[in-house]
Design an enzyme around this catalytic site. Structure first.
Site, PDB file in Angstrom:
ATOM      1  N   ILE A 128      30.639  12.176  95.168  1.00  0.00           N
ATOM      2  CA  ILE A 128      30.147  13.383  95.841  1.00  0.00           C
ATOM      3  C   ILE A 128      28.682  13.645  95.524  1.00  0.00           C
ATOM      4  O   ILE A 128      28.101  14.608  96.026  1.00  0.00           O
ATOM      5  CB  ILE A 128      30.988  14.615  95.459  1.00  0.00           C
ATOM      6  CG1 ILE A 128      31.015  14.811  93.941  1.00  0.00           C
ATOM      7  CG2 ILE A 128      32.385  14.504  96.021  1.00  0.00           C
ATOM      8  CD1 ILE A 128      31.736  16.082  93.502  1.00  0.00           C
ATOM      9  N   MET A 184      26.515   8.688  88.558  1.00  0.00           N
ATOM     10  CA  MET A 184      27.303   9.091  89.716  1.00  0.00           C
ATOM     11  C   MET A 184      28.201  10.287  89.376  1.00  0.00           C
ATOM     12  O   MET A 184      28.640  10.454  88.239  1.00  0.00           O
ATOM     13  CB  MET A 184      28.186   7.933  90.195  1.00  0.00           C
ATOM     14  CG  MET A 184      27.396   6.775  90.781  1.00  0.00           C
ATOM     15  SD  MET A 184      26.608   7.248  92.324  1.00  0.00           S
ATOM     16  CE  MET A 184      25.853   5.687  92.773  1.00  0.00           C
ATOM     17  N   ASP A 225      15.059  23.168  85.084  1.00  0.00           N
ATOM     18  CA  ASP A 225      15.179  22.359  86.299  1.00  0.00           C
ATOM     19  C   ASP A 225      15.864  23.152  87.408  1.00  0.00           C
ATOM     20  O   ASP A 225      16.784  22.665  88.064  1.00  0.00           O
ATOM     21  CB  ASP A 225      15.958  21.076  86.003  1.00  0.00           C
ATOM     22  CG  ASP A 225      15.717  19.989  87.053  1.00  0.00           C
ATOM     23  OD1 ASP A 225      14.727  20.100  87.801  1.00  0.00           O
ATOM     24  OD2 ASP A 225      16.517  19.039  87.124  1.00  0.00           O
TER      25      ASP A 225
END
Length: 824
Positions: A490, A497, A610
């Site tokens: 996803i 990943m 971030d």
């Protein structure tokens, strides 16, 4: 169809000859064991049994062998061999000192009473042991190449049989390399302690292990100015679908100070592998990774990487990171800056890294934090891996061992006595001292052992990492993700990943698997996520369900957030059903609550570092949750104003003051959040290089329109007619304040939250009362009076509800009482 179009280009590149051949001053090519010369790739090798060639050979016991049954069309260079039953030498006079290439050709054919597969011998060059106890193991031609510095007028190559064995060789090459082939500056030593300068590389003896034409076909010595062979990279790619071929038909722009055709031929720089962004199974950020097998001996290796930007339409669009063995090797690599601002200009960068027990040198390239959302890419054109061999002769090793034994005998008794005394003193000193618990930051790449418990069940007792830490067995994660089924991917990022999964108790989770198992890439982020998320619990922060560190894996398991990143709901090809203005305000308010909690819920606070639209996730009810805490840092102490640290963040969201001064505060998050606010309003990326120059940077462009009093002209077209003017004005003013150049001029997240709630009230209210007038003194008085009430109330409720899953009732209650008639 696309492959068919590429075939003519590949054929063109394969037959493209080198423009100018390099002519070495020293150039000795010997056809060993032969009475005649032989030609290979337009180069003539002189027979060492001819009158001319025999002057180089010095061996009384060597034998010339001839292959009586050579394969058809097999090069004549390998029809003969020189066999040494005792020490044998070749000597060559050197006209020029400096870096030289020495190559040996071995083809173990059977002849007379010799089966050359049973040979066993060592090879020395000027007394340096470069091949130790070599035994041929295949029926194919093997070429061993060494690069070394010659500082005398003579090169002596000694073949030394081992035990009762013998040595052999089919051909020898000795020739000088260009002056700048190996230079003593700019080499980067990569390892767990970071990147350091590695000096005096030219004095090392290098053995070529791999020479790779990344993204291209095999290059033979005919097309290389130094007569090298470059092989394709396909067999070394870890995940082939992550890479995509790039090919250029234009000759590279070789520039002074960059690579030359002798460093690598043109064909290497005319092909590359780039990120395969067409692969729908991959998210926007992922790495391309290669594994190159090497010996498991712990020797350092020189890794030379070749780059040429053949994928960008213009300069300054390509930023990416380079990793070696999982460690960051080059952060934010900008090819435009390294090539004197010339597009498609070849360069190379040298690195040194150690091999380990894995028997692999791993290379990765992936997007930088400075990459824009439109221009995310990373490339690699070529790679060479050269082992820095141990240049100590066997006899030296034996002498050293004798000295070590003698030294050990003398010192041994002293060491034992000292050890016993030390243990005794430490036992007395530490008898009453309790061991300190180690935090995540203090541990290396070892099992974290947060809570203990068996490997068959998850544990949830509070431990040193907080309330949510759970160790999840690797087998359960495998089951939850159907063994990491690619169809369950996803998302992806610099860490690795992300898979959708379902645990045994039917809990949906997002499983983030770090890089390649055993890799250290992302280890600091892994530890930081556990440290931060195990301490916090809040409705608007993504929760950590657990983690796994079995089998050298780095896996983080989060709550599954159904509707994914906010970015996907704002713009792009994967855009979902457009959000209404009210939904967008509520999402911004939720994210602001989460950040406010981070900044104020602890003694020092936590700075995210971030904040961007991809790190704000939406659940099935469009509730915002801030995610990805891998770059987070604790805020400054009470008597400090900032945290001094290296710059981290994403291009387009980065606080300019933090970037300039490397001084981090919570106002850096406020700046990034201001960019997100304009993303939400305008429905476009923070940076879009495809737009005109004045529109590329969203923050600058939006503020320019706001200051003209024309903010309504740049809102997302889906919002036209949906935003009430006063709500838009309040929202725009808040975003502008967040983007103030200096942190001291920016509001706190508490102020941001207050004003966003106010903008929502202005949007929902059908009848504006005087106290809500944006320009009235009453409004300003309310702002100043209630802000203090809000912040103190929110902080108290944050602490109060910490153990109650951070229930976020405080903020909503305070604002409803302030802004709603019914609440008064």
């Amino acid at each position: 169809m696309e492959t068919q179009k590429l075939i003519p280009l590949i054929i063109f590149l394969f037959f493209l000859p080198c423009s100018v051949s390099f002519v070495p001053i020293d150039n000795y090519l010997i056809n060993c064991g032969s009475h005649s010369n032989a030609s290979l790739f337009n180069r003539v090798f002189m027979g060492d049994s001819t009158n001319q060639g025999s002057i180089f050979l010095s061996s009384d016991d060597s034998i010339s062998l001839i292959n009586k049954n050579p394969s058809p069309n097999f090069p004549t260079l390998y029809h003969t061999a020189r066999v040494f039953t005792s020490n044998g030498r070749y000597r060559f006079h050197m006209k020029e000192n400096g870096t030289h290439l020495v190559r040996f050709h071995f083809f173990p054919f059977k002849a007379q009473s010799f089966d050359m597969k049973s040979a066993k011998f060592s090879v020395l060059v000027n007394g340096i042991l470069i091949i130790k106890e070599f035994r041929p193991i295949s029926d194919h031609v093997l070429i061993k190449e060494f690069i070394l510095k010659i500082e005398s007028n003579m090169v002596e190559i000694l073949f030394r049989p081992v035990n009762s064995g013998f040595g052999f060789v089919n051909a020898v090459e000795v020739f000088n390399a260009p002056v700048d082939f190996v230079i003593d500056y700019g080499t980067r030593l990569v390892g767990p302690s970071g990147v350091e300068e590695y000096k005096h590389i030219s004095s090392k003896v290098l053995e070529t292990i791999h020479r790779i034409n990344v993204g291209g076909m095999k290059i033979t010595p005919f097309n290389d100015t130094l007569w090298r062979t470059w092989i394709p990279d396909e067999d070394y790619l870890v995940f082939k679908d992550a890479a995509k071929h790039a090919i250029s038909t234009h000759t590279p722009n070789f520039q002074k100070g960059g690579a030359t055709p002798e460093i690598a031929p043109e064909n290497v720089y005319m092909t590359a592998q780039q990120m395969n962004r067409d692969n729908s199974s991959l998210a926007s950020r992922f790495n391309i990774t290669w594994n190159f097998p090497v010996a498991r001996d712990g020797f350092p290796h020189l890794i030379r990487l070749h780059f040429c930007d053949i994928v960008s339409p213009a300069l300054n669009l390509l930023y990416f990171d380079v990793y070696i063995n999982g460690y960051i090797a080059y952060k934010d690599l900008d090819l435009s800056a390294l090539t004197i601002h010339t597009l498609a200009s070849p360069i190379y960068v040298d690195f040194v890294a150690n091999s380990d027990d894995s028997g692999v040198i791993q290379l990765s390239v992936g997007p930088s934090d400075l990459s824009s959302s439109i221009r995310i890419n990373a490339i690699l054109n070529g790679a060479e891996i050269m082992k820095m061999i141990n240049n100590v002769d066997d006899s030296t090793v034996h002498r050293r061992k004798h000295l070590e034994v003698l030294f050990g005998s003398i010192v041994g008794g002293i060491v034992v006595l000292f050890f016993v005394a030390t243990v005794f003193l430490l036992a007395i000193k530490c008898r009453k001292k309790k061991p300190k618990e180690r935090t995540v930051e203090s541990v290396g790449w070892t099992p974290l052992n947060v809570f203990g418990g068996s490997s068959l069940s998850r544990t949830s007792e509070p431990g040193s990492y907080g309330y949510l830490g759970m160790k999840i067995p690797f087998a359960e994660i495998q089951s939850a993700t159907n063994n990491f089924d690619r169809n369950l991917i996803i998302g992806s990022g610099g860490f690795g990943m992300v898979y959708k999964g379902v645990l045994r108790d039917n809990v949906k989770v997002a499983v983030k698997r770090g890089g390649t198992p055993g890799s250290r890439q992302g280890l600091p982020e892994f530890h930081t996520e556990i440290t931060v998320l195990s301490k916090i619990r809040h409705r608007h922060l993504v929760s950590l369900v657990g983690f796994c560190e079995e089998n050298s894996e780095m896996i983080l398991v989060y709550e599954y957030v159904e509707k994914g990143p906010l970015k996907k709901h704002l713009y792009g090809s994967s855009r979902q059903l457009p959000l209404s203005w009210k939904q967008r305000l509520e999402i911004c308010i939720g994210a602001a609550r989460g950040l406010h909690y981070l900044h104020t819920g602890f003694a020092q606070g936590i700075i995210h570092r971030d904040i961007k639209s991809t790190n704000i996730l939406l659940d099935e009810d469009y509730v915002a949750k801030v995610a990805d805490f891998g770059l987070s840092r604790s805020g400054p102490c009470i008597n400090e104003t900032h945290v001094s640290t290296g710059v981290k963040g994403s291009f387009g969201y980065l606080d300019p003051e933090y970037y300039r001064r490397q001084q981090l505060t919570d106002k850096s998050d406020v700046y990034s959040f201001g960019v997100v606010l304009f993303e939400v309003l305008c429905g476009r990326p923070a940076v879009d290089p495809q737009l005109t120059r004045e529109q590329v940077n969203l923050a600058e462009w939006a503020i320019e329109w706001l200051q003209k009093g024309m903010l309504e002209h740049i809102v997302d077209p889906h919002l036209v007619g949906d935003i009430k003017p006063r709500s838009l004005k309040k929202f725009g003013e808040m975003a502008e304040k967040c983007l103030a150049e200096y942190g001291v001029d920016r509001p706190s997240m508490g102020d941001v939250l207050w004003n966003l709630e106010y903008a929502l009230q202005l949007q929902e209210s059908e009848q504006q009362r005087g106290v809500h007038d944006d320009y009235g003194s009453a409004s300003e008085e309310v702002n100043e009076t209630t802000r203090t009430i809000h912040e103190s109330s929110t902080s108290r409720r944050i602490e109060k509800n910490y153990d109650n899953e951070g229930s976020d009732i405080s903020t909503s209650q305070v604002f409803s009482q302030l802004m709603n008639k019914e609440g008064r």
